[in-house]
Every structure is written in structure tokens, then in C-alpha cells.
Design an enzyme around this catalytic site. Sequence first.
Site, PDB file in Angstrom:
ATOM      1  N   GLU A  13      26.548  19.590 -47.859  1.00 48.74           N
ATOM      2  CA  GLU A  13      25.254  19.090 -47.405  1.00 48.74           C
ATOM      3  C   GLU A  13      24.860  19.615 -46.025  1.00 48.74           C
ATOM      4  O   GLU A  13      23.691  19.523 -45.645  1.00 48.74           O
ATOM      5  CB  GLU A  13      25.264  17.565 -47.403  1.00 48.74           C
ATOM      6  N   GLY A  79      22.332   9.978 -56.685  1.00 53.32           N
ATOM      7  CA  GLY A  79      22.059   9.729 -58.085  1.00 53.32           C
ATOM      8  C   GLY A  79      20.625   9.254 -58.246  1.00 53.32           C
ATOM      9  O   GLY A  79      20.120   8.465 -57.443  1.00 53.32           O
ATOM     10  N   ILE A 148      28.250   5.963 -58.341  1.00 54.08           N
ATOM     11  CA  ILE A 148      27.771   5.283 -59.537  1.00 54.08           C
ATOM     12  C   ILE A 148      27.795   6.242 -60.728  1.00 54.08           C
ATOM     13  O   ILE A 148      27.064   7.236 -60.756  1.00 54.08           O
ATOM     14  CB  ILE A 148      26.351   4.729 -59.333  1.00 54.08           C
ATOM     15  N   MET A 168      25.599   6.731 -50.952  1.00 50.59           N
ATOM     16  CA  MET A 168      26.682   6.052 -50.248  1.00 50.59           C
ATOM     17  C   MET A 168      26.558   6.033 -48.719  1.00 50.59           C
ATOM     18  O   MET A 168      27.464   5.525 -48.055  1.00 50.59           O
ATOM     19  CB  MET A 168      28.021   6.704 -50.635  1.00 50.59           C
ATOM     20  N   GLU A 169      25.479   6.581 -48.152  1.00 55.57           N
ATOM     21  CA  GLU A 169      25.400   6.646 -46.691  1.00 55.57           C
ATOM     22  C   GLU A 169      24.066   6.207 -46.085  1.00 55.57           C
ATOM     23  O   GLU A 169      24.030   5.675 -44.965  1.00 55.57           O
ATOM     24  CB  GLU A 169      25.674   8.089 -46.202  1.00 55.57           C
ATOM     25  N   ASP A 192      22.500  14.003 -59.964  1.00 56.44           N
ATOM     26  CA  ASP A 192      22.931  13.403 -61.228  1.00 56.44           C
ATOM     27  C   ASP A 192      22.073  12.172 -61.482  1.00 56.44           C
ATOM     28  O   ASP A 192      21.263  11.779 -60.637  1.00 56.44           O
ATOM     29  CB  ASP A 192      24.419  13.027 -61.176  1.00 56.44           C
TER      30      ASP A 192
END
Length: 224
Positions: A13, A79, A148, A168-169, A192
Site C-alpha cells: 500500500e 473488502g 472478513i 482493519m485500520e 475483495d
Amino acid sequence: MNRIGIIGAMGSEVEHLREMMHGREETVAAGRTFYAGKIGNIDVVLVCSGIGKVNSAMSAQILIDRFGVDAIINTGIAGGAKDAKVRDVVVSTEAAYHDMELRLVALSHPYTEQFAADEALVKKAEKACAECGIACHLGKIATGDQFISDKRIKEDIVSRLDPNAVEMEGGAVAHVCAANRVPFVIIRSISDNADDGAEIDFDTFEQLAADDAAKIVVAMLKQM
């Protein structure tokens, strides 16, 4: 804005952005390498935070306290939820945790369950997506310390928070920025669908999606 902080959780990233920096200087803090330099004419400080809420929150606070950034862009992948498809981009209008009781979050400063992104940065991100020819969705980012890959879990998160992306962040970065009154925006390229096929899609599209998010950040910086 004089100096922009940029946070990505994984090497994929931040790699593209690091390669674009010139006059780069490195500083190690809390075991992380912070890269200070310029992208174009804009002063930036870039860091690979590591995955998860604690890592990203720690990195955001260091950017604010040690490097004095005026705003933070959190770039990366996520996601997809709702109508956001693989390689679309979601730009945060707000962020919230999906793995905490939000009423408890609001008991402490800055006394809110969800964290609103800076409107000017959101507009710059939306314009950058248009310039790059990438489909853009404005909406909520849902954050938790869990990758997930179960349709039932995703459906539960969507039913509670109605997000456009799950990751997640971003919520932790948003929380730190809100507490310090620092403008922020979260840029998430969809890697995804956060469902039963998420791990396969992630492996296929991780780098492509990460590079798409980085392109949006570069296009944003050109507007500053």
C-alpha cells in the site's frame, strides 16, 4: 496544508508512493520507518503502519506529534460492501468500528460513535477518482481487527453499520485524527468482496487495488 501524513498498513500500500518521493529522509519511531520528503511539490510523511487498529492509531499519533502533519490520508485496500466492486474506490465520509460497542466509544473524547472525514479532502479524493477514471463511492468505512472472509459476518456488519467498505485500520486513524482535530480522509480500493471468496480475490487483486489507491492519493496531492 503544509505537510500531509500518509498511512498504509502494508508494504504493497505504500511502495508506489515511496518510490515517487524525492528528497526522502528516514526516521524510525516505535519500530516503524517514517519517510519524509516530497511528492510533486507537496511535503509528505509516509509510513507503513502495520495491520490493525493499534498499529495504525500509533502511527497516526506519531505523525501528528512528531512530524506535525496538517492532515492525514489513510490509503489502502478493503473488502467491498453494498455496491462497491473489486477495484472500485471507496472514499470515507465517516468511519466507525464494527467490533466495539459504539456507545462505549462515545464515552471518551471526542465523544462520538463515528468519525466524520474532512469534507474538503473528500471532494479532492472524489475529483481524483474522476481524473483517474476509477469508480468512486462515498460512504462509511467499517473497521475491526478481523479480515472478513465470511458472508454471514459481512452481512451482520452491513446490517448494523451500512458501510461501503470493511477493513482493519481506517476507523482507528479517524479516531486519532478526530481526537486531535486533524483533518483526515480514508481511501480504500476494493480488493475483495469480504465474503467466502475473499482470500482468493485478495491474493489476486491486492497489488492492483493498492496501486489504484496510491494513484488517487497522488492525484489528490496535485490539487493541494
